[in-house]
Design an enzyme around this catalytic site. Structure first.
Site, PDB file in Angstrom:
ATOM      1  N   ARG A 108       0.814  -1.228   0.000  1.00  0.00           N
ATOM      2  CA  ARG A 108       0.000   0.000   0.000  1.00  0.00           C
ATOM      3  C   ARG A 108       0.850   1.281   0.000  1.00  0.00           C
ATOM      4  O   ARG A 108       0.346   2.368   0.264  1.00  0.00           O
ATOM      5  CB  ARG A 108      -0.970   0.033   1.191  1.00  0.00           C
ATOM      6  N   LEU A 109       2.132   1.167  -0.302  1.00  0.00           N
ATOM      7  CA  LEU A 109       2.999   2.350  -0.397  1.00  0.00           C
ATOM      8  C   LEU A 109       3.030   2.797  -1.853  1.00  0.00           C
ATOM      9  O   LEU A 109       4.050   2.737  -2.539  1.00  0.00           O
ATOM     10  CB  LEU A 109       4.402   2.025   0.129  1.00  0.00           C
TER      11      LEU A 109
END
Length: 211
Positions: free
Chosen positions: A189-190
């Site tokens: 999720r980066l």
């Protein structure tokens, strides 16, 4: 499966400030072309969000039909979206191309395109779509499907022996962006987010945003 358990890791590509164009329109064309080359279905589908007359945001899917100094789509001016744009000519567009793990968000003001542009596009549409523009009182309540079919018969009869003109209530809008954000899915999720914003000198300022 529970909704909370649905999870996907994004691993296909990355996005860096050193890789993007200084012109967000050019960057969008690059991504759009890659989406078309990847056979993304409905590649020009975008969620148009406007402010509803009831004060709530309102979104729906429309199709991008042209890109010049803005993003152009066509609709019924008397529809719900048309009334909302007349009341507050601002909106946003969202493209999502899951095959490439990409999203583009665009924010700006809305204006009608010229009569000539609307005429040109209208007459490029299939005959059935031209007839449909005359037939549907878009967003209005109708009694039955049969009532719509009766309107269709009446319109077909009207234009049986004459060219189909563009309805005065139908045409295009152009969204003139003040902000465009490119989102590339990344692991954990980066995600990568690159934002273009217009400054007071009408120049595009490019920034990386935290995911």
């Amino acid at each position: 499966m529970k909704l909370a358990d649905i999870r996907k890791e994004y691993t296909i590509k990355s996005l860096d400030l050193n890789d993007v164009s200084s012109d967000p329109f050019q960057q969008f064309r690059v991504w759009l072309n890659e989406a078309m080359d990847s056979d993304v279905p409905e590649v020009n589908a975008m969620c148009l969000s406007t402010m509803g007359l009831n004060g709530f945001p309102n979104g729906r899917i429309v199709l991008l039909k042209e890109m010049d100094h803005g993003f152009v789509f066509f609709t019924n001016y008397e529809s719900e979206k048309g009334q909302e744009i007349q009341a507050l000519p601002k909106g946003s567009l969202t493209f999502f191309w899951p095959e490439l793990e990409r999203q583009v968000r665009i924010m700006g003001s809305l204006e009608k395109v010229s009569e000539l542009e609307s005429d040109t596009y209208f007459h490029s549409r299939p005959i059935g779509s031209q007839i449909g523009a005359w037939t549907s009182p878009q967003s209005q309540k109708i009694e039955t499907r049969e009532a719509l079919s009766k309107r269709l018969e009446d319109v077909e009869k009207r234009f049986e022996h004459e060219a189909i003109s563009r309805p005065p209530h139908w045409g295009g809008y152009r969204l003139l962006p003040i902000r465009i954000e490119f989102w590339q899915g990344r692991p954990n999720r980066l995600h990568d987010r690159i934002s273009y914003e217009v400054n007071s000198e009408n120049k595009w300022i490019i920034s990386r945003l935290a995911p």
